[in-house]
Design an enzyme around this catalytic site. Structure first.
Site, mmCIF file in Angstrom:
data_model
loop_
_atom_site.group_PDB
_atom_site.id
_atom_site.type_symbol
_atom_site.label_atom_id
_atom_site.label_comp_id
_atom_site.label_asym_id
_atom_site.label_seq_id
_atom_site.Cartn_x
_atom_site.Cartn_y
_atom_site.Cartn_z
ATOM 1 N N GLY A 43 -64.602 -54.783 81.347
ATOM 2 C CA GLY A 43 -63.830 -55.327 82.444
ATOM 3 C C GLY A 43 -64.532 -55.039 83.776
ATOM 4 C CB SER A 115 -69.733 -55.343 79.713
ATOM 5 O OG SER A 115 -69.758 -56.231 80.799
ATOM 6 C CD1 TRP A 116 -65.208 -50.856 82.839
ATOM 7 C CD2 TRP A 116 -66.562 -50.755 84.608
ATOM 8 N NE1 TRP A 116 -64.818 -49.769 83.598
ATOM 9 C CE2 TRP A 116 -65.632 -49.683 84.684
ATOM 10 C CE3 TRP A 116 -67.523 -50.897 85.609
ATOM 11 C CZ2 TRP A 116 -65.647 -48.765 85.726
ATOM 12 C CZ3 TRP A 116 -67.525 -49.971 86.655
ATOM 13 C CH2 TRP A 116 -66.598 -48.927 86.707
ATOM 14 C CG ASP A 270 -75.893 -60.199 78.793
ATOM 15 O OD1 ASP A 270 -75.186 -60.885 79.558
ATOM 16 O OD2 ASP A 270 -75.544 -59.091 78.352
ATOM 17 C CG HIS A 298 -72.191 -60.028 78.157
ATOM 18 N ND1 HIS A 298 -72.862 -58.885 78.546
ATOM 19 C CD2 HIS A 298 -70.865 -59.756 78.364
ATOM 20 C CE1 HIS A 298 -72.002 -57.978 78.982
ATOM 21 N NE2 HIS A 298 -70.776 -58.472 78.867
#
Length: 317
Positions: A43, A115-116, A270, A298
């Site tokens: 996120g 990711s986050w 990505d 991604h």
């Protein structure tokens, strides 16, 4: 999907009071006496998912998941504009991780994130390296200005100009030179209709570009109002503040991870988190292993990603 372990349910859940009026939802699954791993969702704002626990052999791992502040079943919810966000920062989440580790009686754990979740994993591990046994990251993101500009100002827009047009549509012409600032204003607009429309458009942009071959299911899921409002508002809060990191801090301080085995599983194509970040982290982190996948973007289900993650977690079990 054969690279995933069978679906399992948590054997224990709880709400941890982390202070500042926040209760963090957590759950454990797998083997109660197994090797501890903490799974950090993306996120920021997306919340934990049952699929994420399937990266781990349930007979070998004690799998810990939690909803970060303002996400999922943690409270307070961020869906209303009057919620105070002053106690929702990267460093609050790092502190929450330590409180959760102590609450569960864990000495050291593997840290896993994409990711986050990779950003938070690095921030935590560089702050508490003695509490980390291994690190497994997917789609590496470190919240640098160059990374945020790529996805939200100029970069990914050149690969997906059609989806970028939809992304820009809610923003007045005069504000399109800084979409991040414009969306932050819209996502916290006093009119709920404006907030929701902006959140859906913001979230749909990532759903449109997340996989190597665009998948309608991602766009549909990212566009759900219930998901998009929380996802967009928390992400914009974090990204508008540079995630409370010095620009380039997580790569600058990667030497603090020396001695911690690490695997970086990265799609070469990505568009959300381009591989230059994973490459530069690998160069700065002695002993890390970088897997650049020529068949992936991604998305976690792009070809080769699940296999790479399972190989890493199986090796470390």
């Amino acid at each position: 999907m054969e690279e995933l372990y069978p679906a399992i349910e948590p054997f224990r859940t709880g709400q941890l009071d982390v202070g500042d009026g926040h209760l963090v939802h957590w759950e454990t699954s797998g083997n109660p006496d197994g090797k501890p791993v903490v799974v950090l969702h993306g996120g920021p704002g997306s919340g934990l998912t049952p699929l994420s626990r399937r990266h781990f052999d349930p007979s070998a791992y004690l799998i810990v998941q939690f909803d970060q502040r303002g996400s999922g079943r943690s409270t307070p919810s961020i869906t209303e504009p009057e919620v105070d966000l002053s106690a929702n920062t990267t460093w609050h989440l790092v502190a929450d991780l330590e409180l959760l580790r102590e609450h569960l009686g864990i000495d050291r754990w593997q840290v896993f994130g994409g990711s986050w979740g990779a950003t938070l994993a690095l921030a935590y591990a560089e702050t508490h390296p003695g509490r980390v046994s291994e690190i497994v990251l997917r789609g590496v993101f470190t919240a640098r200005k160059s990374e945020l500009d790529w996805i939200y100002r100029d970069g990914a827009s050149r690969v997906y100009p059609d989806a970028w047009g939809d992304y820009l549509a809610p923003i007045p012409e005069a504000e399109r030179d800084d979409p991040l600032a414009a969306y932050h204003r819209l996502a916290y607009h006093p009119d709920r209709g404006v907030r929701e429309a902006a959140a859906i458009a913001w979230s749909a942009w990532e759903g449109a570009i997340v996989s190597l071959v665009p998948q309608p299911s991602y766009l549909q899921n990212y566009s759900r109002p219930g998901f998009a409002l929380s996802f967009a508002r928390i992400a914009l809060h974090y990204f508008s503040h540079g995630a409370w990191l010095d620009d380039g801090q997580l790569i600058r301080d990667a030497a603090k991870l020396t001695g911690i085995p690490g695997v970086l599983v990265q799609g070469r194509y990505d568009v959300v988190c381009p591989p230059i970040t994973a490459w530069e982290l690998h160069q700065a982190w002695p002993g890390s292993e970088l897997q650049l996948l020529n068949t992936a973007g991604h998305a976690v289900n792009d070809l080769g990603v699940l296999a790479g993650l399972r190989a890493a977690t199986d090796r470390f079990r």
